[in-house]
Design an enzyme around this catalytic site. Structure first.
Site, short mmCIF file in Angstrom:
data_model
loop_
_atom_site.label_atom_id
_atom_site.label_comp_id
_atom_site.label_asym_id
_atom_site.label_seq_id
_atom_site.Cartn_x
_atom_site.Cartn_y
_atom_site.Cartn_z
N PHE A 122 18.39 41.16 3.11
CA PHE A 122 19.70 41.37 3.72
C PHE A 122 20.33 42.59 3.06
O PHE A 122 20.30 42.71 1.84
CB PHE A 122 20.54 40.11 3.50
CG PHE A 122 21.79 40.06 4.33
CD1 PHE A 122 21.73 39.79 5.69
CD2 PHE A 122 23.02 40.29 3.76
CE1 PHE A 122 22.88 39.74 6.47
CE2 PHE A 122 24.18 40.25 4.52
CZ PHE A 122 24.11 39.97 5.88
N ASP A 193 16.95 34.86 -3.25
CA ASP A 193 18.14 34.59 -2.45
C ASP A 193 17.77 33.51 -1.43
O ASP A 193 16.86 33.70 -0.61
CB ASP A 193 18.61 35.88 -1.76
CG ASP A 193 19.96 35.70 -1.06
OD1 ASP A 193 20.24 34.58 -0.60
OD2 ASP A 193 20.72 36.69 -0.98
N TYR A 218 27.99 28.67 3.45
CA TYR A 218 28.51 28.50 4.82
C TYR A 218 27.43 28.50 5.90
O TYR A 218 27.74 28.40 7.07
CB TYR A 218 29.58 29.55 5.14
CG TYR A 218 29.17 31.00 4.93
CD1 TYR A 218 28.37 31.65 5.86
CD2 TYR A 218 29.59 31.70 3.80
CE1 TYR A 218 28.00 32.97 5.66
CE2 TYR A 218 29.21 33.02 3.59
CZ TYR A 218 28.41 33.65 4.52
OH TYR A 218 28.04 34.95 4.33
N LYS A 219 26.18 28.66 5.51
CA LYS A 219 25.11 28.64 6.51
C LYS A 219 24.63 27.20 6.67
O LYS A 219 25.36 26.37 7.20
CB LYS A 219 24.02 29.63 6.11
CG LYS A 219 24.52 31.07 6.21
CD LYS A 219 23.58 32.10 5.64
CE LYS A 219 24.15 33.51 5.83
NZ LYS A 219 23.58 34.49 4.90
N ARG A 365 18.72 36.05 17.96
CA ARG A 365 18.31 35.15 16.89
C ARG A 365 18.83 33.76 17.17
O ARG A 365 20.00 33.59 17.55
CB ARG A 365 18.89 35.73 15.60
CG ARG A 365 18.48 35.05 14.34
CD ARG A 365 19.02 35.85 13.17
NE ARG A 365 20.45 35.62 12.99
CZ ARG A 365 21.08 35.69 11.82
NH1 ARG A 365 20.41 35.97 10.72
NH2 ARG A 365 22.37 35.47 11.73
C1 LIG Z 1 24.32 35.63 4.61
C2 LIG Z 1 23.69 36.38 3.50
C3 LIG Z 1 24.48 36.96 2.51
C4 LIG Z 1 25.98 36.93 2.66
O1 LIG Z 1 26.64 37.31 1.53
P1 LIG Z 1 28.22 37.15 1.48
O2 LIG Z 1 28.56 37.57 0.13
O3 LIG Z 1 28.51 35.70 1.78
O4 LIG Z 1 28.82 38.00 2.55
C5 LIG Z 1 23.85 37.59 1.44
N1 LIG Z 1 22.50 37.63 1.35
C6 LIG Z 1 21.72 37.09 2.31
C7 LIG Z 1 20.24 37.16 2.19
C8 LIG Z 1 22.29 36.47 3.41
O5 LIG Z 1 21.53 35.95 4.36
#
Ligand SMILES: *Cc1c(COP(=O)(O)O)cnc(C)c1O
Length: 406
Positions: A122, A193, A218-219, A365
């Site tokens: 990401f 992660d 939050y996911k 997705r």
């Molecule tokens: C969703 C996601 C994030 C989001 O980071 P935030 O700090 O909550 O905006 C970070 N890394 C990955 C791999 C994600 O999928």
């Protein structure tokens, strides 16, 4: 919209749908981006706001044990990701935790300068690692290779291997255990992660011997928009790491108000400032839905949902090209397809009650969250998708106008 499907007949998770508050006219295939509201959370939040905050006021820190929420919630998440109690803390955002953890990891390998990651990561993780290298100004390098080249790129130059287990765009899943082993053999540390892993399938941080991990609240954990994230520090590191953000909540005794900083023992040293009590309380309550759930059952159903979706879409929507791995063993809990007008297609789907999302430039997705999605939902979603493609319902100006959040 929800009929029945034979594969739902013996679903051990079927009753869980009632634990969630979902709009009736929606098939929600975006729990990988923002989890659904568990039905009991509004009442719990009402209680936290009106009574804990409203009545207890400052006394709430002790009376309701707000001060320990980061560890309490961390321990509940630990169970879901195969971590020992006392190794996970819920705090900050994933982005901030990536910064803290990569920085702490680099500090444990002072003679090495390379952070290795992949192009399936990401972007925020890559931005943070690159920014950190610049900030440190000690010659660190962020090296980014293709996901399939990670293994071969592990060399004894590496300080840290920083990977997201499940690719947010394609759903491709790395072999956590094998890559961790390989990195360790080269003398490097590993940070995973788990943004698209925690709550989605069984994760075994301890079994994989991971050094560090971060993840999202939050996911799949359903903590609500912008919920606090979490981080993990392996038992062998948790009393040695040097936190980069030496805030008072990571101090050994915050309320001694000592002018000198001394890190707390254990993973608590990775905390920074005052915990967000309201959002941590929402995440805490949301985690109740996992209490009586076997992550193995979640994985089994997730595979079944994804397989059905792939099979039906490929049979009925020939214009869509599968982006996700066909092999379930290397796939997370999402399925992506490529379509030139993917953005408009997703907007048309959403207008028709099927919510997924779009990732630039051309990927649609779909996330499959077995706690509240059924095989009947999968069939309902494919039906809409088929009609929208066959009748070119996506081909309208209103579906092509880009909004801020896709
Ligand atoms: C969703 C996601 C994030 C989001 O980071 P935030 O700090 O909550 O905006 C970070 N890394 C990955 C791999 C994600 O999928």
């Amino acid at each position: 919209m929800h009929t029945t499907h034979p594969l739902d007949a013996n679903d051990p998770l079927a009753a869980k749908r009632a634990a969630f508050s979902l709009p009736d006219d929606v098939i929600y295939l975006d729990g990988n981006s923002l989890g659904v509201l568990p039905a009991h959370v509004p009442a719990r939040m009402q209680e936290v706001v009106a009574n804990e905050w409203g009545q207890s006021l400052i006394r709430g820190w002790n009376e309701h044990n707000w001060i320990d929420l980061p560890q309490r919630v961390g321990n509940r998440i630990a169970r879901l990701v195969g971590a020992a109690p006392g190794t996970v803390v819920a705090c900050d955002s994933t982005t901030i935790n990536v910064f803290k953890v990569v920085s702490a990891a680099l500090n444990l390998r002072p003679d090495r300068k390379v952070i290795l990651s992949d192009s399936g990561n990401f972007p925020t993780d890559l931005y943070v690692a690159g920014g950190l290298a610049e900030l440190l100004d000690q010659g660190h390098e962020l090296r980014v290779v293709a996901p399939e080249d990670v293994e071969a790129a592990v060399t004894d130059e590496l300080a840290v291997l920083m990977l997201t287990q499940v690719d947010y765009k394609t759903g491709r899943r790395h072999d956590m255990k094998a890559l961790t082993e390989k990195a360790h053999a080269a003398g490097a540390l590993v940070m995973w992660d788990l943004a698209h892993s925690a709550g989605a399938f069984p994760v075994d941080l301890a079994g994989a011997n991971a050094d560090f991990a971060v993840g999202c609240g939050y996911k799949y954990l359903n903590g609500g928009p912008g919920a606090p994230a979490f981080l993990y520090v392996a038992p062998e590191h948790k009393n040695h790491v040097r936190p980069p953000m030496t805030g008072w909540m990571g101090h050994e005794a915050p309320f001694a108000f000592d002018l000198d900083y001394k890190p707390a023992s254990g993973v608590d040293r990775m905390r920074v400032g005052t915990p967000p009590v309201l959002s941590l309380s929402a995440l805490d309550a949301a985690l109740d839905v996992f209490d009586d759930v076997d992550m193995g059952d979640i994985r089994k159903k997730s595979v079944s949902l994804c397989e059905l979706f792939i099979k039906e879409v490929e049979a009925r929507c020939p214009d869509l090209k599968l982006v996700s791995p066909r092999n379930e063993a290397v796939r997370g809990s999402q399925v992506s397809f490529r379509f030139k007008e993917g953005y408009a297609l997703m907007q048309a789907l959403i207008a028709n009650g099927v919510i997924g999302d779009f990732r630039a430039p051309d990927t649609v997705r779909f996330g499959f969250t077995p706690l509240y999605i059924s095989h009947a939902d999968v069939m309902g979603a494919v039906e809409k998708l088929e009609t929208i493609l066959a009748d070119r319902l996506w081909d309208r100006d209103e579906f092509k106008k880009r909004q801020k959040v896709t």
